[in-house]
Scaffold this motif. Structure first.
Motif, PDB file in Angstrom:
ATOM      1  N   PHE A 198       0.866  -1.193   0.000  1.00  0.00           N
ATOM      2  CA  PHE A 198       0.000   0.000   0.000  1.00  0.00           C
ATOM      3  C   PHE A 198       0.895   1.232   0.000  1.00  0.00           C
ATOM      4  N   TRP A 199       0.514   2.256  -0.742  1.00  0.00           N
ATOM      5  CA  TRP A 199       1.194   3.545  -0.595  1.00  0.00           C
ATOM      6  C   TRP A 199       0.177   4.654  -0.779  1.00  0.00           C
ATOM      7  N   GLU A 200       0.481   5.802  -0.228  1.00  0.00           N
ATOM      8  CA  GLU A 200      -0.346   6.986  -0.473  1.00  0.00           C
ATOM      9  C   GLU A 200       0.506   8.208  -0.176  1.00  0.00           C
ATOM     10  N   VAL A 201       0.234   9.330  -0.897  1.00  0.00           N
ATOM     11  CA  VAL A 201       1.139  10.488  -0.805  1.00  0.00           C
ATOM     12  C   VAL A 201       0.754  11.519   0.246  1.00  0.00           C
ATOM     13  N   ALA A 202      -0.503  11.551   0.680  1.00  0.00           N
ATOM     14  CA  ALA A 202      -0.879  12.657   1.578  1.00  0.00           C
ATOM     15  C   ALA A 202      -1.905  12.185   2.608  1.00  0.00           C
TER      16      ALA A 202
END
Ligand code: IPD
Ligand code: CA
Ligand code: CA
Ligand code: CA
Length: 259
Positions: A198-202
Motif C-alpha cells: 500500500f502507498w499513499e502520498v498525503a
C-alpha cells in the motif's frame, strides 16, 4: 484497555451502520470532493465523550474536531469514519479507526470494518488479530505477482507529490492495483495478507495510526518512500509485507529522480 477501544469502535460503527443509506446531511470541507456527513460527527462525538469519561487525563486528536490537549502521555488518534465518500454514496466500505499513543509510540490500534463486522486489533509486541484470530502479511516476494492498494487525496487534481506518476509506475509493474476508499481498511488488508503493499502520498495521522501498528504486528513494514521509519504525522506512507518493500522503494526513487 484494548477491550475498551474495541467496544467503543463497535459502538461508533453501529451508529454508522444505522445511518448507512439513510437521509443525512452532507457538508463540503476544502472542495466538492471532500465531504463530511452528520454521521462522521456523531461517531466522533461518541468516541470523544467516551475517552473524556473513561480517561479524562488522556489527550485526543480527532479528524473533525482537532486536538484536545490534556497534557498526559496518552494520545488517542481517531478517525470516526474512514471512507466518508463511500459512506455518502452508499458503498459499504468504510471503517472506524482508533490508535492510541503512549509517549509518542503507538501501543494500541483498532480498525472496525463496519459492514463486514470485523474488528482488526493490535497491541504493541502482541501480534495483530481479526475478530480475535491472528493475522499475518503475505509471503509474496514478487512485485509482478502483487496486488497493491492505494488512495488519493482530495486535491488529487493538482497531482500532489507526483501522485499520478507513482500510480502509473505501479500500474505497469504490479499484477493489479485497487482503490477501496478507506486507508484504514487498505492497511488491514495488507496486515492480513490480501494485499501485498500500500502507498499513499498525503495521509493524516488518523488515517494510519491504527493501520501502521496492525501491519507491523502482522510482520510487515511501514516506512516513508525512502524506507526510513515513518512517523504518523508524515504525509507519505509505504507499507508492504516486507518482501516487496525494496522494490517499491526503488520505484518511488525512479519517479522522484528520473521522470
Ligand atoms: C480518506 C480515505 C481515503 C484516502 C484519503 C483519506 P476520510 O479518509 O482514507 O481512502 O485515500 O486520503 O482522506 O476522509 O474518508 O476519512
Ligand atoms: Ca480518513
Ligand atoms: Ca474520516
Ligand atoms: Ca475526511
Amino acid at each position: 484497555m484494548i477491550d475498551k477501544i474495541i467496544t467503543i469502535a463497535k459502538e461508533a460503527g453501529e451508529i454508522l451502520r444505522n445511518g448507512f443509506r439513510q437521509d443525512f446531511q452532507i457538508e463540503y470541507k476544502t472542495n466538492s470532493s471532500n465531504l463530511v456527513t452528520e454521521y462522521d460527527k456523531k461517531s466522533e462525538k461518541l468516541i470523544i465523550d467516551f475517552v473524556n469519561k473513561e480517561f479524562p487525563t488522556h489527550s485526543i486528536l480527532a479528524e473533525e474536531s482537532g486536538r484536545q490537549d490534556n497534557s498526559n502521555e496518552y494520545l488517542w488518534i481517531i478517525d470516526p469514519l474512514d471512507g466518508t465518500t463511500n459512506f455518502a454514496h452508499g458503498l459499504p466500505i468504510f471503517s472506524v479507526s482508533i490508535g492510541v499513543m503512549k509517549s509518542r509510540e503507538i501501543i494500541y490500534g483498532v480498525v472496525y470494518d463496519v459492514m463486514r463486522d470485523l474488528i482488526y486489533s493490535a497491541e504493541k509486541r502482541s501480534g495483530a488479530f481479526c475478530n480475535g484470530k491472528k493475522i499475518h502479511v503475505s509471503s509474496n516476494d514478487n512485485l509482478s505477482k502483487s496486488v497493491l492498494v492505494t488512495g488519493f487525496p482530495y486535491n488529487i487534481a493538482e497531482n500532489p507529490d507526483k501522485a499520478f506518476e507513482r500510480f502509473i509506475a505501479f500500474l505497469k509493474e504490479a499484477r493489479a492495483i485497487r482503490r477501496l476508499g478507506s486507508a484504514a481498511i487498505d492497511m488491514c488488508y495488507v496486515a492480513e495478507g490480501v494485499f501485498d503493499g500500500f502507498w499513499e502520498v498525503a495521509l493524516n495521522p488518523w488515517d494510519v495510526a491504527a493501520g501502521k501498528l496492525l501491519i507491523e504486528e502482522a510482520g510487515g513494514f511501514v516506512t516513508d518512500f525512502n524506507g526510513f521509519p515513518m512517523n504518523i504525522f508524515d504525509k507519505r506512507l509505504l507499507a508492504s509485507n516486507g518482501k516487496i518493500h525494496q522494490h517499491m522503494i526503488k520505484m518511488m526513487n525512479k519517479v522522484e529522480f528520473f521522470e
